[in-house]
Design an enzyme around this catalytic site. Structure first.
Site, PDB file in Angstrom:
ATOM      1  N   LYS A 217     -66.075 -15.690  58.021  1.00 35.15           N
ATOM      2  CA  LYS A 217     -65.127 -16.784  57.779  1.00 35.15           C
ATOM      3  C   LYS A 217     -65.720 -17.749  56.754  1.00 35.15           C
ATOM      4  O   LYS A 217     -66.908 -18.060  56.792  1.00 35.15           O
ATOM      5  CB  LYS A 217     -64.835 -17.497  59.099  1.00 35.15           C
ATOM      6  CG  LYS A 217     -63.712 -18.521  59.025  1.00 35.15           C
ATOM      7  CD  LYS A 217     -63.478 -19.142  60.410  1.00 35.15           C
ATOM      8  CE  LYS A 217     -62.328 -20.145  60.390  1.00 35.15           C
ATOM      9  NZ  LYS A 217     -62.164 -20.793  61.722  1.00 35.15           N
TER      10      LYS A 217
ATOM     11  N   SER B 163     -57.211 -21.237  63.044  1.00 35.69           N
ATOM     12  CA  SER B 163     -57.520 -21.268  61.632  1.00 35.69           C
ATOM     13  C   SER B 163     -58.107 -19.967  61.102  1.00 35.69           C
ATOM     14  O   SER B 163     -58.057 -19.712  59.900  1.00 35.69           O
ATOM     15  CB  SER B 163     -58.503 -22.401  61.354  1.00 35.69           C
ATOM     16  OG  SER B 163     -59.760 -22.142  61.960  1.00 35.69           O
TER      17      SER B 163
ATOM     18  N   SER C 281     -59.240 -21.275  67.365  1.00 35.93           N
ATOM     19  CA  SER C 281     -59.188 -20.627  66.047  1.00 35.93           C
ATOM     20  C   SER C 281     -59.717 -19.198  65.995  1.00 35.93           C
ATOM     21  O   SER C 281     -59.521 -18.501  65.001  1.00 35.93           O
ATOM     22  CB  SER C 281     -59.955 -21.459  65.022  1.00 35.93           C
ATOM     23  OG  SER C 281     -59.260 -22.635  64.739  1.00 35.93           O
TER      24      SER C 281
END
Lengths: 99, 507
Positions: free
Chosen positions: B80, B155, B179
């Site tokens: 990420k 997210s 997330s």
């Protein structure tokens, strides 16, 4: 909870160092009012004697051995800077002329 | 020829150990898959083909010399874009960090490199991890591989979509309010939020320090356990890191995979279902609970009355911490610098204000202003102080519930994936996606999301969440792996086998 006005949002944006245009203020202020309204209930939930939690893990005084470990070189530290001068961060003026 | 992109990370590790493939071959296979489908999915913000292949070559050399660095040596991974990667761009999905190349690695990234996992690239995310749909990325949304017109969650939608579309067998995510778990639920994949402090946060660009945790994003529970064991554990560079060994997570996943749940008490949280939850999501949840009961689990209903205030608590604590964390983006030492229009010799403050206006998106601005408000004098006690007290009450609810049950369960997210754009400008509707995942972050307890099936209304994946007491991460792996096995037996394979293949999608 008191209402949050467009002027309040403008003031908060100044505190947070964000230039918001008039159009952005028109857009964001009512949204923030709705969000604040939805979280207002919080103020009546906990009794006086409930201790606050700042962290899920109650850790205090975390120490390590006092030994030097390698850090970034000056070159590495400056590698992402918008402007560099003589191995330093170059920044806009801090003071106004009258100061 | 074997399509290695369809294999689990555990299978790839075995194939490498048996000499059936090489890291170069399977790294290339994943890069090829990305070239074929990521134009449509947009899971990655940056792909590092050259770097990944070089790491794969080094891995193959270690294998050939009989000295692999870890069980997962040679198995590629996606990271990420909120985790600092030396030499690779790290934008956090924000314009303010466009082009920033960190001069250091996050501890978890350093661990991946040392263990020999080639890093395929950096995955898309909502800007600074603020969002539940990846639509708040400054670089455009990620698309859900199940339906490209829908959100992949957020997210960490990029990491979830990367594993769901077979572009990576493993990914790292971060979970501040859901997330990792919510994207897992809506993409039919597995995601784990470890106990707070269980995985190092050093080099994770902080959204809310007291809530953020790094965790695994995978297609199977066992793969999550393998990755969690690799990156977890104490890190002296993170002062909130827990200084004790992790439980045996892989063994717990293997035990769960026998499908035997006898002796396990499962608590269904009354407050995490009902109103606001999609019927098809609830139906799959209830069936999953029944399956676990048939496998020997005992089920009890538990009540956590203050959970109804979790969302409000979170949306005071998170913006407060975020507004303070993001103050470091001041246009001086790194990142974007914008000079205001029509100002001669602007001051540092004027440059900072102009930069933050241009560099931050709407959601980031909303939350910074909300946090500034919550922390401002006159309101601090009424809001932030109160939220911290409610946080204590939420932890107490967990304690009471865990006295009656070994794990707590709920649907991971209240709905399946919604259409891109549907909730983009309705912050409150967006926040509701995290209703069931937020309590775990506030209390620091671990949680997993595993696929529970497809909702009848729309044929889209739903997720089943398992929560355990702090430090008992092994329990979420045991129960998660059991449910995964019981459902796979019913379906005749993993849920993802039912997803569109994406063959021939437009680039």
């Amino acid at each position: 909870m008191p209402d949050i006005s467009r002027d309040d949002v403008a003031h908060l944006a100044t505190l947070a160092r964000i230039d918001l245009s008039d159009a952005e203020l028109d857009h964001l202020a009512p949204q923030l009012a709705v969000i604040l309204d939805s979280i207002a209930s919080i103020s009546e939930v906990a009794a006086e004697d409930v201790p606050p939690t700042s962290h899920a893990l109650p850790l205090t005084n975390v120490f390590r051995e006092d030994v030097a470990t390698p850090g970034l070189t000056a070159e590495q530290a400056l590698s992402g800077a918008p402007e560099v001068e003589e191995q330093r961060f170059s920044v806009p003026r801090i003071l106004g002329e009258e100061q | 020829m074997t399509d290695w992109t369809r294999s689990t990370a555990a299978e790839l590790a075995d194939a490498l150990a048996n000499g059936e493939t090489t890291s170069v071959e399977l790294t290339q296979a994943h890069l090829d898959r990305t070239a074929a489908v990521d134009g449509a999915v947009h899971a990655y913000l940056h792909v590092d083909a050259e770097g990944a292949l070089a790491q794969a070559e080094a891995s193959d050399a270690r294998r050939a010399a009989g000295s692999p660095a870890s069980r997962l040596d040679g198995v590629p991974i996606a990271v990420k874009d909120v985790l600092a990667t030396q030499g690779l761009p790290t934008t956090c999905g924000s314009r303010i960090l466009e082009g920033w190349i960190p001069p250091y690695d996050a501890t978890v990234v350093d661990t991946l490199r040392r263990a020999g996992l080639p890093i395929l690239g950096k995955t898309n995310m909502d800007e600074f991890a603020m969002g539940s749909s990846t639509e708040h990325s400054a670089y455009g949304p990620t698309h859900n591989p199940w339906d490209l017109d829908r959100i992949p969650g957020g997210s960490g939608g990029g990491s979830a979509a990367a594993v769901a579309s077979y572009q990576a067998p493993l990914a790292l995510g971060t979970d501040t309010g859901g997330s990792i778990r919510q994207p897992g639920a809506v993409t039919g994949t597995v995601g784990v939020k470890p106990t707070y402090g269980g995985v190092s946060r050093y080099g994770l660009v902080a959204l809310a320090n007291s809530l953020d945790q790094v965790g695994p994003v995978t297609r199977t529970v066992l793969d999550s356990a393998l990755l969690h064991e690799l990156v977890g554990g104490h890190d002296p560079r993170d002062s909130t890191s827990i200084d004790q060994p992790l439980p045996d997570l892989v063994a717990a996943a293997e035990l769960g995979a026998t499908g035997d749940m006898s002796g396990v008490r499962i608590g269904v949280v009354k407050e995490l279902s009902g109103e606001g939850y999609q019927p098809g999501v609830l139906a799959r949840f209830e069936e999953s609970v029944e399956l676990l009961v048939k496998a020997g689990a005992e089920v009890v209903e538990v009540s956590c009355p203050t959970f109804v205030h979790a969302l409000a608590t979170y949306y005071l604590i998170l913006p407060a911490e975020a507004s303070s964390n993001l103050a470091k983006f001041d246009a001086m030492r790194y990142g974007l610098r914008v000079y205001p229009d029509g100002v001669d010799a602007p001051s540092a403050e004027e440059v900072m204000r102009a930069t933050r206006d241009k560099g931050f998106g709407d959601e980031v601005k909303r939350r910074i202003i909300l946090g500034t408000y919550a922390l401002s004098s006159g309101y601090y006690d009424a809001y932030y102080g109160q939220a911290q007290k409610v946080r204590t009450l939420i932890s107490r609810d967990f304690e009471a519930a865990f006295a009656k049950a070994d794990v707590l369960v709920s649907p991971t997210a209240p709905t399946t994936a919604f259409k891109l754009g549907e909730k983009l400008d309705d912050p409150l509707a967006m926040y509701l996606n995290d209703l069931a995942t937020i309590p775990a972050n506030l209390a620091g307890v671990p949680g997993i999301s595993v696929p529970s099936g497809l909702a009848d209304e729309d044929g889209l994946p739903a997720g089943f969440q398992v929560l355990a007491p702090a430090l008992a991460d092994d329990r979420v792996y045991r129960v998660g792996a059991a449910l995964e096995k019981l459902l796979a037996d019913q379906w005749g394979g993993p849920l993802l086998a039912q997803a569109p293949t994406l063959d021939g999608v437009a680039r």
